[in-house]
Design a protein around this motif. Sequence first.
Motif, PDB file in Angstrom:
ATOM      1  N   VAL A  74      -4.992  42.763  44.070  1.00 34.97           N
ATOM      2  CA  VAL A  74      -4.672  43.880  43.173  1.00 34.97           C
ATOM      3  C   VAL A  74      -3.501  44.662  43.767  1.00 34.97           C
ATOM      4  CG1 VAL A  74      -7.061  44.050  42.379  1.00 34.97           C
ATOM      5  CG2 VAL A  74      -6.292  45.497  44.279  1.00 34.97           C
ATOM      6  N   PRO A  75      -2.823  45.475  42.958  1.00 35.82           N
ATOM      7  CA  PRO A  75      -1.765  46.329  43.515  1.00 35.82           C
ATOM      8  C   PRO A  75      -2.325  47.236  44.608  1.00 35.82           C
ATOM      9  CG  PRO A  75      -1.667  46.300  41.120  1.00 35.82           C
ATOM     10  CD  PRO A  75      -2.948  45.636  41.497  1.00 35.82           C
ATOM     11  N   GLY A  76      -1.473  47.625  45.536  1.00 36.59           N
ATOM     12  CA  GLY A  76      -1.911  48.498  46.618  1.00 36.59           C
ATOM     13  C   GLY A  76      -2.473  49.812  46.104  1.00 36.59           C
ATOM     14  N   PHE A  77      -3.464  50.332  46.802  1.00 34.96           N
ATOM     15  CA  PHE A  77      -4.085  51.594  46.400  1.00 34.96           C
ATOM     16  C   PHE A  77      -3.165  52.763  46.753  1.00 34.96           C
ATOM     17  CE2 PHE A  77      -8.069  49.065  47.402  1.00 34.96           C
ATOM     18  CZ  PHE A  77      -8.210  48.648  46.098  1.00 34.96           C
ATOM     19  N   ILE A  78      -3.150  53.758  45.882  1.00 37.83           N
ATOM     20  CA  ILE A  78      -2.285  54.926  46.032  1.00 37.83           C
ATOM     21  C   ILE A  78      -3.164  56.162  46.164  1.00 37.83           C
ATOM     22  CG2 ILE A  78      -0.506  56.335  44.938  1.00 37.83           C
ATOM     23  CD1 ILE A  78       0.434  53.771  43.489  1.00 37.83           C
ATOM     24  N   ASP A  79      -3.057  56.831  47.298  1.00 44.37           N
ATOM     25  CA  ASP A  79      -3.841  58.031  47.605  1.00 44.37           C
ATOM     26  C   ASP A  79      -2.953  59.239  47.322  1.00 44.37           C
ATOM     27  OD1 ASP A  79      -5.324  60.099  48.745  1.00 44.37           O
ATOM     28  OD2 ASP A  79      -5.985  58.892  50.443  1.00 44.37           O
ATOM     29  N   ASN A 132      -7.769  50.182  54.937  1.00 49.35           N
ATOM     30  CA  ASN A 132      -8.502  50.481  53.711  1.00 49.35           C
ATOM     31  C   ASN A 132      -7.713  50.151  52.448  1.00 49.35           C
ATOM     32  OD1 ASN A 132     -11.237  51.947  54.312  1.00 49.35           O
ATOM     33  ND2 ASN A 132      -9.793  52.684  55.862  1.00 49.35           N
ATOM     34  N   GLY A 133      -6.604  49.442  52.594  1.00 46.22           N
ATOM     35  CA  GLY A 133      -5.874  48.976  51.424  1.00 46.22           C
ATOM     36  C   GLY A 133      -4.965  49.997  50.776  1.00 46.22           C
ATOM     37  N   PHE A 333     -11.559  57.053  54.069  1.00 44.22           N
ATOM     38  CA  PHE A 333     -10.199  56.628  53.739  1.00 44.22           C
ATOM     39  C   PHE A 333     -10.192  55.607  52.607  1.00 44.22           C
ATOM     40  CE2 PHE A 333      -9.157  58.386  57.851  1.00 44.22           C
ATOM     41  CZ  PHE A 333      -7.798  58.653  57.817  1.00 44.22           C
ATOM     42  N   ASN A 334     -11.350  55.107  52.238  1.00 41.19           N
ATOM     43  CA  ASN A 334     -11.427  53.957  51.352  1.00 41.19           C
ATOM     44  C   ASN A 334     -11.372  54.380  49.891  1.00 41.19           C
ATOM     45  OD1 ASN A 334     -13.064  51.700  49.803  1.00 41.19           O
ATOM     46  ND2 ASN A 334     -12.323  50.799  51.716  1.00 41.19           N
ATOM     47  N   VAL A 335     -10.284  54.023  49.207  1.00 39.05           N
ATOM     48  CA  VAL A 335     -10.104  54.441  47.818  1.00 39.05           C
ATOM     49  C   VAL A 335     -11.169  53.818  46.910  1.00 39.05           C
ATOM     50  CG1 VAL A 335      -8.541  54.331  45.838  1.00 39.05           C
ATOM     51  CG2 VAL A 335      -7.659  54.981  48.085  1.00 39.05           C
ATOM     52  N   LEU A 336     -11.616  52.607  47.204  1.00 37.61           N
ATOM     53  CA  LEU A 336     -12.701  52.018  46.413  1.00 37.61           C
ATOM     54  C   LEU A 336     -13.946  52.892  46.484  1.00 37.61           C
ATOM     55  CD1 LEU A 336     -12.261  48.267  47.393  1.00 37.61           C
ATOM     56  CD2 LEU A 336     -11.823  49.263  45.139  1.00 37.61           C
ATOM     57  N   HIS A 337     -14.244  53.399  47.672  1.00 44.55           N
ATOM     58  CA  HIS A 337     -15.403  54.291  47.803  1.00 44.55           C
ATOM     59  C   HIS A 337     -15.172  55.605  47.050  1.00 44.55           C
ATOM     60  CE1 HIS A 337     -19.116  55.665  49.713  1.00 44.55           C
ATOM     61  NE2 HIS A 337     -18.520  56.835  49.844  1.00 44.55           N
ATOM     62  N   ILE A 338     -13.931  56.075  47.029  1.00 37.77           N
ATOM     63  CA  ILE A 338     -13.606  57.277  46.248  1.00 37.77           C
ATOM     64  C   ILE A 338     -13.877  57.037  44.766  1.00 37.77           C
ATOM     65  CG2 ILE A 338     -11.692  58.756  45.496  1.00 37.77           C
ATOM     66  CD1 ILE A 338     -12.704  59.389  48.310  1.00 37.77           C
ATOM     67  N   LEU A 339     -13.581  55.821  44.282  1.00 39.50           N
ATOM     68  CA  LEU A 339     -13.874  55.486  42.886  1.00 39.50           C
ATOM     69  C   LEU A 339     -15.373  55.505  42.624  1.00 39.50           C
ATOM     70  CD1 LEU A 339     -11.310  52.588  42.331  1.00 39.50           C
ATOM     71  CD2 LEU A 339     -11.081  54.998  41.698  1.00 39.50           C
ATOM     72  N   ASN A 340     -16.152  55.089  43.591  1.00 40.46           N
ATOM     73  CA  ASN A 340     -17.608  55.171  43.495  1.00 40.46           C
ATOM     74  C   ASN A 340     -18.051  56.628  43.323  1.00 40.46           C
ATOM     75  OD1 ASN A 340     -20.386  54.874  43.829  1.00 40.46           O
ATOM     76  ND2 ASN A 340     -20.261  54.376  45.998  1.00 40.46           N
ATOM     77  N   ASP A 386       3.806  45.814  47.214  1.00 40.79           N
ATOM     78  CA  ASP A 386       2.670  46.382  47.929  1.00 40.79           C
ATOM     79  C   ASP A 386       1.397  45.947  47.215  1.00 40.79           C
ATOM     80  OD1 ASP A 386       4.544  47.712  49.460  1.00 40.79           O
ATOM     81  OD2 ASP A 386       4.180  49.680  48.551  1.00 40.79           O
ATOM     82  N   PHE A 387       0.489  45.274  47.914  1.00 43.98           N
ATOM     83  CA  PHE A 387      -0.736  44.811  47.256  1.00 43.98           C
ATOM     84  C   PHE A 387      -1.830  44.571  48.284  1.00 43.98           C
ATOM     85  CE2 PHE A 387       2.304  41.380  47.825  1.00 43.98           C
ATOM     86  CZ  PHE A 387       1.583  40.378  48.465  1.00 43.98           C
ATOM     87  N   VAL A 388      -3.053  44.384  47.763  1.00 42.05           N
ATOM     88  CA  VAL A 388      -4.242  44.274  48.603  1.00 42.05           C
ATOM     89  C   VAL A 388      -5.019  43.024  48.208  1.00 42.05           C
ATOM     90  CG1 VAL A 388      -6.323  45.447  49.414  1.00 42.05           C
ATOM     91  CG2 VAL A 388      -4.384  46.795  48.636  1.00 42.05           C
ATOM     92  N   VAL A 389      -5.505  42.313  49.212  1.00 42.72           N
ATOM     93  CA  VAL A 389      -6.356  41.148  49.008  1.00 42.72           C
ATOM     94  C   VAL A 389      -7.794  41.574  49.275  1.00 42.72           C
ATOM     95  CG1 VAL A 389      -6.824  38.763  49.678  1.00 42.72           C
ATOM     96  CG2 VAL A 389      -4.469  39.653  49.764  1.00 42.72           C
ATOM     97  N   LEU A 390      -8.627  41.502  48.248  1.00 44.16           N
ATOM     98  CA  LEU A 390      -9.998  42.003  48.323  1.00 44.16           C
ATOM     99  C   LEU A 390     -11.002  40.872  48.480  1.00 44.16           C
ATOM    100  CD1 LEU A 390      -9.815  44.562  45.379  1.00 44.16           C
ATOM    101  CD2 LEU A 390      -9.722  45.092  47.823  1.00 44.16           C
TER     102      LEU A 390
END
Length: 446
Positions: A74-79, A132-133, A333-340, A386-390
Motif C-alpha cells: 500500500v502507499p506509505g502511511f502519512i502521519d 511502523n510504515g 507510532f503505528n498508523v494502523l493502530h491509530i485507525l483501530n 513511498d510505500f509499505v509492504v504489509l
Amino acid sequence: MPSPVQRTAIRGRFLDFKNCTSQADQISEQVRYVDDGLLICEQGKIQWFGSWQEGQAKLNANTEFHHYPDHLIVPGFIDTHIHFPQTEMIGAYGEQLLEWLNTYTFPTELQFADKAYADQIAQFFVQELLKNGTTTALVFCTVHPESVDALFEAAAQHQMRLIAGKVLMDRHAPEALCDSADSGYTDSKALIEKWHGKGRNLYAITPRFAPTSSPEQLARAGQLKAEYPDVYVHTHLSENHNEIAWVKQLFPEQNGYLDVYHHYGLTGSRSVFAHCVHLEEHEWQCLHHTDSAIAFCPSSNLFLGSGLFPLHKTWERQVKVGLGTDIGAGTTFNVLHILNEAYKVQQLQGAKLSAFEALYHATLGAAKALDLDDKLGNFKVGKEADFVVLDLNATALQRLRQQRSKHLEDALFALITLADDRNIHATYIYGQRAYYQPNQNSAAGG
C-alpha cells in the motif's frame, strides 16, 4: 544523502485509491487492487505501474527486483501530527492536556537545547517511523533551532519527506523554553531558508498553541506565512474544554479559538490544525472556506480524555482531514493502530468507519490534507515512490483471523484491528528499501 537506486521493481499485491474524493460513500469506487502487480521506480519516482503480465517485459539486468507474493503493498502511511521530542515520554500517567504539558512535556523538551541529545532522539524517532510504515510526517520540534536541524538531518539520511518546524512560544511556559516574537521570527526565517524545499524537506511555522504565543508573536508568524506562502502552518486547535476557555479569556476580541489563527493570517491550504475535537459551527465553516486541514488524533484524544472527534463531519462540512499519532500523548507510532482507535471513536458516536475509508485517510486523504496529493498517496506514475509492504499474518491470531476473511475489505479491517509494528514487513522511501523485517512467514525475494 544517499543516491537513489537507479531502477527498482516490486512485484506483489497492490492496493491504493485512484483519485481523491469528496464523499465517504464514493471511496469504494476509487479502490484499485492489483492481485499480481508490478511497480517500477526510477530515481525515486514511480515510472510504471500495472499488472505483472503487462509489465514484466520492462525489466532488465539493471533493475533491482523484489518479490512479495504473500504480502499486501500500500502507499506509505502519512502521519499528519506528531511530536518528535515527546518520544521518550510516551505513556506519561494521569493528567489532561494543560496539566500534562506542565508536568511532563515542558521538562522533557528542555533537554533539546543540547544538539547531541536532539540528534540521538531524532535518529530513534525516524527509525520508529520507518519501523511502523510511516513515510511522511508533519512534526513538532521544540523551541530550539537545534531540534529542527537534528530532525531534518536524520530524515535526509533516508531521503524521507518530512514537514517540521521550530516551536514558537513566548509566554505561559518555562522561561528556558520561551523565545520572543522577534527571535521566533528570526530563527524561523533562518530555518526556512536553510531547510524548506531542500531535498524532500518542507518547513512548518509552528506556534505551539494560541495560549503560549502573544498577539505579537502570532502577528510575526503571520508575517512569515505572508513572506513564504508555500510553507506550512502547524498548530493545535480546540483539543480540550479548559484550553478553549483559556483562549477565549486571552483573546476576548476574537470570535473563538480558530478566529485567533485566522485573524493573524495562519489559516489556508497548507495550515494543519491538530485535534479540533470541540469545534463550533462557524469554525467548521472557516476551515472549509480557507481550505485548512484537520489532524485527527484518536489515541491522544482518548489518552488525555479530550473527547471524541466527529470524523463524519469532515465529509459533511467538506474539510480536509488526516490521521495523527500525536506522540507522546498518543501511545503508538503505528498508523494502523491509530485507525483501530479511530474506528472505536466513531463507534462511540454511532458512526461507522469502513476499512477502505480508514486506509484512505492514512494515505491519499492525508496527502490531500497536506496539499501533497500531487506527489504522494497512491501509485500514480510520476509520484514519489513511498510505500509499505504489509504482512497480514504476522501473528498466530492474525493467521487464524485471516483464514476467515471473506473478501479484501474484511482482510484489511482484520489487519487494522489487530495490527502493530510486526505487520510492517518493509518500508520503501523514494524507491529504496529503508526498513526490512524478515520473518518466518515471508516468501519475499530481494
